[in-house]
Design an enzyme around this catalytic site. Structure first.
Site, PDB file in Angstrom:
ATOM      1  N   SER A   7       1.003  -1.049  -0.039  1.00 41.51           N
ATOM      2  CA  SER A   7       0.044   0.067   0.033  1.00 41.51           C
ATOM      3  C   SER A   7       0.774   1.306   0.126  1.00 41.51           C
ATOM      4  CB  SER A   7      -0.937   0.158   1.214  1.00 41.51           C
ATOM      5  OG  SER A   7      -1.240   1.456   1.531  1.00 41.51           O
ATOM      6  N   HIS A  30      -1.544  -2.092  -3.964  1.00 40.82           N
ATOM      7  CA  HIS A  30      -2.703  -1.951  -3.220  1.00 40.82           C
ATOM      8  C   HIS A  30      -3.042  -0.342  -3.282  1.00 40.82           C
ATOM      9  CE1 HIS A  30      -5.666  -2.907  -0.293  1.00 40.82           C
ATOM     10  NE2 HIS A  30      -5.458  -1.859   0.387  1.00 40.82           N
ATOM     11  N   ASP A  32      -5.613   2.528  -1.913  1.00 35.73           N
ATOM     12  CA  ASP A  32      -6.607   2.845  -1.058  1.00 35.73           C
ATOM     13  C   ASP A  32      -7.373   4.243  -1.162  1.00 35.73           C
ATOM     14  OD1 ASP A  32      -6.074   1.011   0.996  1.00 35.73           O
ATOM     15  OD2 ASP A  32      -4.173   1.602   1.142  1.00 35.73           O
ATOM     16  N   MET A  34     -10.452   6.558  -0.458  1.00 36.28           N
ATOM     17  CA  MET A  34     -11.189   7.146   0.466  1.00 36.28           C
ATOM     18  C   MET A  34     -11.954   8.322   0.245  1.00 36.28           C
ATOM     19  SD  MET A  34      -8.524   6.578   3.704  1.00 36.28           S
ATOM     20  CE  MET A  34      -7.368   5.169   3.494  1.00 36.28           C
ATOM     21  N   HIS A  63      -8.871  -0.964  -3.281  1.00 37.82           N
ATOM     22  CA  HIS A  63      -9.695  -1.105  -2.050  1.00 37.82           C
ATOM     23  C   HIS A  63     -10.397   0.143  -1.838  1.00 37.82           C
ATOM     24  CE1 HIS A  63      -9.364  -1.127   2.707  1.00 37.82           C
ATOM     25  NE2 HIS A  63     -10.472  -1.645   2.217  1.00 37.82           N
ATOM     26  N   MET A  65     -12.862   2.435  -0.142  1.00 37.48           N
ATOM     27  CA  MET A  65     -13.593   2.866   1.159  1.00 37.48           C
ATOM     28  C   MET A  65     -14.135   4.006   0.855  1.00 37.48           C
ATOM     29  SD  MET A  65     -10.017   2.110   3.570  1.00 37.48           S
ATOM     30  CE  MET A  65      -8.873   2.409   1.944  1.00 37.48           C
ATOM     31  N   MET A 134      -9.974  -6.377   7.421  1.00 43.69           N
ATOM     32  CA  MET A 134      -9.116  -4.951   8.036  1.00 43.69           C
ATOM     33  C   MET A 134      -8.858  -5.564   9.345  1.00 43.69           C
ATOM     34  SD  MET A 134      -9.369  -3.213   5.612  1.00 43.69           S
ATOM     35  CE  MET A 134      -8.265  -1.892   6.624  1.00 43.69           C
ATOM     36  N   ASP A 168      -5.260  -6.478   5.904  1.00 47.91           N
ATOM     37  CA  ASP A 168      -4.847  -5.028   5.596  1.00 47.91           C
ATOM     38  C   ASP A 168      -4.624  -4.277   6.854  1.00 47.91           C
ATOM     39  OD1 ASP A 168      -4.429  -2.824   4.644  1.00 47.91           O
ATOM     40  OD2 ASP A 168      -6.275  -2.537   3.493  1.00 47.91           O
TER      41      ASP A 168
END
Ligand code: DX5
Ligand code: ZN
Length: 207
Positions: A7, A30, A32, A34, A63, A65, A134, A168
């Site tokens: 990540s 990875h 992330d 958000m 991923h 979120m 998570m 993760d």
């Protein structure tokens, strides 16, 4: 052997980190994303995902979120993407979103936060490829690993031998041996991006 999905969330220069990761034994990259709603942080919007993808030789492990994954999925056609993972906790039609991701020929992941009951995943296990457990509260890198998360991995492995298990948050050299026993893929952020030699850090986790 455990797969490593680095990540770059906490990296100060994400493109520079990707260039370094391209020449390592990492298995995926990875990402992330958000939206500031699902988690109290805003990171890696769609435009940035598309930009980072151009630099990566590693297949992306995205991923999301976010409360509204469709806004992103619709623009991710024909990319070097292995997995798109959404969260089980969102107030959206999960079956619809699973099919949407499948229609783009990507593998589908469902992620679960530390306080969500693992049995909520059961109705979806036959429809998805991967569960992303998570092991920290999602939102930020550099947090402490929650050992309880491995109980979810054990439970899921027991009821489904084929599902890919990914974990993760907070993973590093001191807990990787335990993690390895129960999951297939480890997402690792700050342990790698804070190291001076990414490949050495990755190899240490793999071996
Ligand atoms: C947290 C993110 C993680 C994070 C992992 O919400 O989903 O991917 O970047 O970073 P570390 O390994 O530093 O906990
Ligand atoms: Zn993540």
């Amino acid at each position: 052997m455990i797969k490593i999905s680095p990540s770059i969330l906490a990296s100060k220069d994400r493109i520079e980190s990707i260039k370094k990761l391209n020449n390592t034994n990492a298995d995926y990259l990875h990402i992330d994303t958000m939206d500031g709603l699902f988690v109290p942080n805003t990171q890696m919007p769609l435009e940035e995902i598309l930009e980072l993808e151009k630099h990566s030789k590693l297949p992306l492990d995205i991923h999301l979120m976010v409360e509204d994954p469709e806004k992103y999925i619709n623009y991710l056609e024909n990319k070097n993407i292995e997995y798109i993972t959404i969260h089980i906790e969102i107030d959206k039609d999960i079956d619809y979103l699973i099919n949407k991701i499948k229609s783009l020929n990507y593998k589908v992941g469902l992620s679960i936060k530390p306080n969500t009951e693992v049995s909520k995943l059961i109705p979806y296990l036959d429809k998805i490829d991967l569960v992303l457990i998570m092991s920290v509260e999602p939102g930020f890198g550099g947090q402490e690993f929650m050992p309880d998360s491995l109980e979810k991995a054990k439970y899921l492995r027991n009821i489904n031998k084929d599902i890919i298990l990914e974990i993760d948050g907070g993973i590093k050299d001191t807990n990787i041996d335990e993690v390895k026993k129960h999951v297939d893929i480890a997402v690792v952020g700050s342990y790698i991006t804070n190291s001076t030699d990414y490949n050495e850090a990755i190899n240490k986790l793999k071996n």
